[in-house]
Design a protein around this motif. Sequence first.
Motif, short mmCIF file in Angstrom:
data_model
loop_
_atom_site.label_atom_id
_atom_site.label_comp_id
_atom_site.label_asym_id
_atom_site.label_seq_id
_atom_site.Cartn_x
_atom_site.Cartn_y
_atom_site.Cartn_z
N PHE A 226 1.05 -1.16 0.14
CA PHE A 226 -0.02 -0.08 -0.16
C PHE A 226 0.91 1.09 0.07
O PHE A 226 0.44 2.46 0.08
CB PHE A 226 -0.87 -0.01 1.44
CG PHE A 226 -1.99 -1.10 1.35
CD1 PHE A 226 -2.64 -1.39 0.19
CD2 PHE A 226 -2.15 -1.92 2.57
CE1 PHE A 226 -3.66 -2.53 0.30
CE2 PHE A 226 -2.78 -2.73 2.44
CZ PHE A 226 -3.69 -3.32 1.49
N GLY A 227 1.96 1.01 -0.13
CA GLY A 227 3.14 2.38 0.11
C GLY A 227 3.12 3.16 -1.10
O GLY A 227 2.33 2.89 -2.30
N PRO A 228 4.15 3.94 -1.43
CA PRO A 228 4.22 4.97 -2.29
C PRO A 228 4.20 4.20 -3.87
O PRO A 228 3.93 5.04 -4.82
CB PRO A 228 5.32 5.93 -1.79
CG PRO A 228 5.52 5.74 -0.48
CD PRO A 228 5.12 4.57 -0.22
N SER A 229 4.95 3.02 -3.97
CA SER A 229 5.16 2.51 -5.05
C SER A 229 3.73 2.20 -5.70
O SER A 229 3.73 1.48 -6.96
CB SER A 229 6.22 1.50 -4.95
OG SER A 229 7.25 1.92 -4.44
N GLU A 230 2.75 2.08 -4.92
CA GLU A 230 1.38 1.62 -5.49
C GLU A 230 1.18 0.24 -5.94
O GLU A 230 1.04 0.23 -7.40
CB GLU A 230 0.68 2.75 -6.25
CG GLU A 230 0.59 4.16 -5.53
CD GLU A 230 0.25 5.22 -6.44
OE1 GLU A 230 0.28 5.08 -7.69
OE2 GLU A 230 -0.66 5.92 -5.98
#
Length: 301
Positions: A258-262
């Motif tokens: 769920f992080g910035p890398s999506e």
Amino acid sequence: MARARNLKPGFFRDAKVVSCSFQARILFQGLWCMADYMGRLKYNPMEVKMEIFPADDVDVPACMEELNSTGLITMYHDCSGAALVQVTNFTKHQNPHVNERQDRNKNPIPCLPGPDEVARSDDEEGEEKPTVEQQVRDALVVLREYSESDPADSLNLIPDSLFPLPDSGFPRTDPPPPAGSAGKQRKLTYPDEFEQAWKEYPKRPGNNKRDACKAWEARVKAGADPDDILAGVQRYAAFCRITGKTGTEFVKQGATFFGPSEHYLDDWTPPPPDGKAPPSNHTGFSDHEYTEHLPDWAKEA
């Protein structure tokens, strides 16, 4: 010195205290630690010096006279001539540990007689009471036994001394509640959309739900659609199930997914069951005639 005592901020601004010399102020504090739970002690100049100033050249009798003349202590003698000291207002400013005041059977522990008790001891009649000399002997035995107890006990702070008294200038706070009581931390709650995504997320050891929720909320706050995230979770769960990664450390941490890398936007198309690559759309090139639309001169070439 066998006892820890309270030292309140007001001590340093007290008019009587600041009128004394620096050595007398230190001596005054040391007397608190030597005194019993009523603020009384047997006075022997050499013993007091070895307890409070073992490596300093301090005139203890002169300092004691300073404290006595300012009313911070009262020096007196019992009927046998033993020199005693009463710290003024000791019970008002100190909160002695219960183990000083009573034994294991809840019986009061003897203490040294105060100035008033000594003064009226000769005038009392009727009921037979212990003599002042006997009170002194009993109290000194208790003081000696307490001082020779386990050093670890004598160096521990009295629990009550960790919480300032009301007249110390600071509000008194209660100790923290024990574990398992009403003060136990409230259980965390999570958004329903995240709970649904977490329920379908492939299992793996060490996956931290709280960290995953923080990452999920950050994406939603940035504009991500919870339904798109859920769809990505479902694709990834199917991918892990087909590839046999579910339940292993090869599953991504939720906070990473769920992080910035999506990663929830990735395709996550699983390989075919037979392990072969899917058929390519780039086939049949040899079956086409690519020269039929060329000019004659190009065909001759």
